[in-house]
Design a protein around this motif. Sequence first.
Motif, PDB file in Angstrom:
ATOM      1  N   ASN A 241      43.071  32.480  44.857  1.00 47.13           N
ATOM      2  CA  ASN A 241      43.008  33.357  43.686  1.00 47.13           C
ATOM      3  C   ASN A 241      41.584  33.798  43.400  1.00 47.13           C
ATOM      4  N   TYR A 242      40.636  32.878  43.544  1.00 48.64           N
ATOM      5  CA  TYR A 242      39.236  33.204  43.292  1.00 48.64           C
ATOM      6  C   TYR A 242      38.755  34.289  44.253  1.00 48.64           C
ATOM      7  N   ILE A 243      39.064  34.112  45.529  1.00 46.91           N
ATOM      8  CA  ILE A 243      38.624  35.098  46.520  1.00 46.91           C
ATOM      9  C   ILE A 243      39.345  36.426  46.304  1.00 46.91           C
ATOM     10  N   HIS A 244      40.642  36.376  46.037  1.00 52.89           N
ATOM     11  CA  HIS A 244      41.412  37.617  45.885  1.00 52.89           C
ATOM     12  C   HIS A 244      40.969  38.404  44.652  1.00 52.89           C
ATOM     13  N   GLU A 245      40.747  37.721  43.530  1.00 51.36           N
ATOM     14  CA  GLU A 245      40.328  38.413  42.307  1.00 51.36           C
ATOM     15  C   GLU A 245      38.997  39.130  42.480  1.00 51.36           C
ATOM     16  N   HIS A 246      38.123  38.566  43.325  1.00 50.68           N
ATOM     17  CA  HIS A 246      36.792  39.136  43.503  1.00 50.68           C
ATOM     18  C   HIS A 246      36.704  40.129  44.661  1.00 50.68           C
ATOM     19  N   THR A 247      37.757  40.236  45.458  1.00 51.33           N
ATOM     20  CA  THR A 247      37.658  41.077  46.658  1.00 51.33           C
ATOM     21  C   THR A 247      38.858  41.979  46.897  1.00 51.33           C
ATOM     22  N   HIS A 248      40.050  41.583  46.414  1.00 51.73           N
ATOM     23  CA  HIS A 248      41.313  42.264  46.702  1.00 51.73           C
ATOM     24  C   HIS A 248      41.629  42.282  48.194  1.00 51.73           C
ATOM     25  N   LEU A 249      41.109  41.302  48.937  1.00 53.71           N
ATOM     26  CA  LEU A 249      41.454  41.180  50.353  1.00 53.71           C
ATOM     27  C   LEU A 249      42.917  40.761  50.496  1.00 53.71           C
ATOM     28  N   ALA A 250      43.517  41.123  51.630  1.00 53.84           N
ATOM     29  CA  ALA A 250      44.925  40.806  51.875  1.00 53.84           C
ATOM     30  C   ALA A 250      45.133  39.297  51.974  1.00 53.84           C
ATOM     31  N   ARG A 251      46.226  38.839  51.370  1.00 58.11           N
ATOM     32  CA  ARG A 251      46.521  37.402  51.359  1.00 58.11           C
ATOM     33  C   ARG A 251      46.593  36.823  52.774  1.00 58.11           C
ATOM     34  N   SER A 252      47.262  37.520  53.682  1.00 54.26           N
ATOM     35  CA  SER A 252      47.480  36.974  55.021  1.00 54.26           C
ATOM     36  C   SER A 252      46.162  36.698  55.735  1.00 54.26           C
TER      37      SER A 252
ATOM     38  N   LEU B  83      38.861  44.807  39.758  1.00 59.19           N
ATOM     39  CA  LEU B  83      38.305  43.733  40.574  1.00 59.19           C
ATOM     40  C   LEU B  83      37.354  42.914  39.705  1.00 59.19           C
ATOM     41  N   ARG B  84      37.521  41.588  39.754  1.00 55.80           N
ATOM     42  CA  ARG B  84      36.650  40.742  38.928  1.00 55.80           C
ATOM     43  C   ARG B  84      35.278  40.664  39.582  1.00 55.80           C
ATOM     44  N   PHE B  85      34.277  41.177  38.885  1.00 57.23           N
ATOM     45  CA  PHE B  85      32.928  41.219  39.439  1.00 57.23           C
ATOM     46  C   PHE B  85      32.269  39.854  39.371  1.00 57.23           C
ATOM     47  N   VAL B  86      32.375  39.209  38.221  1.00 55.09           N
ATOM     48  CA  VAL B  86      31.744  37.895  38.076  1.00 55.09           C
ATOM     49  C   VAL B  86      32.254  37.212  36.812  1.00 55.09           C
ATOM     50  N   ARG B  87      32.233  35.900  36.814  1.00 55.81           N
ATOM     51  CA  ARG B  87      32.438  35.103  35.599  1.00 55.81           C
ATOM     52  C   ARG B  87      31.057  34.723  35.097  1.00 55.81           C
ATOM     53  N   ALA B  88      30.718  35.168  33.914  1.00 53.88           N
ATOM     54  CA  ALA B  88      29.377  34.952  33.363  1.00 53.88           C
ATOM     55  C   ALA B  88      29.439  33.890  32.281  1.00 53.88           C
ATOM     56  N   ALA B  89      29.011  32.685  32.618  1.00 53.03           N
ATOM     57  CA  ALA B  89      29.087  31.556  31.694  1.00 53.03           C
ATOM     58  C   ALA B  89      27.866  31.515  30.791  1.00 53.03           C
TER      59      ALA B  89
END
Length: 218
Positions: free
Chosen positions: A174-185, A71-77
């Motif tokens: 994609n942003y929400i899914h990468e950070h949460t793995h919530l179901a697409r539907s 799971l992507r925790f954060v993008r650290a710029a």
Amino acid sequence: MDKNSVPDFSTPMSKPTEVINKLIAAFRTESTAIETKGKGSVIDLQLANGEPRVILVLEGALNIYRTADNLRFVRAAAPNLFGMQGSPFRYSLYQFRSEKGAVLESLPYSRAMELVGERRLFKEVLDFQTYLSDFLAYRTNLLISKSTYQIVCAFLFELEMMPPEQRLRTSVFNYIHEHTHLARSGVMKILSDLRQGEYIDIENGKLIAILKKFPRDY
């Protein structure tokens, strides 16, 4: 949706850019470049001899993933720093991957701490650690015991705060899914309902704007 109330979303303190830059300036007196192999290169927070090191993010960004489930925790710029805790356990929980074009340097953790002492940067370290601690608490609070709707709204707020050029390259789902793995539907239904209720403007899967306050209940 209840149109008469709004969700209560608490956000952490802003990134202390001035503090980070001051620490980076001190560390760069002895840091060396990290060679990466392009997008997705894994950056180890230990040197070849096993000694912990501090990573300086000078340009671009690192993406931090939770090791257990990717799971992507954060993008650290940039500008940013990692490894200041010197904790092998903490950093074994995450994997650090560079983005294409990221410019990174590092120095041994022990030397970084010596520089902190020599240059009396204790307050800067404390301020930076407070920011990291707050951000970790924010992410934990966001993902634990929250409804799918609350999580989706919180990540929409995050997207809105991105620089426009970055936000318009980022797929909302994609942003929400990468950070949460919530179901697409579930995510897509909430986004559709918010769009139909004219709470958000989404074009080609990208967030253009949040148009009005979200309802508290879904």
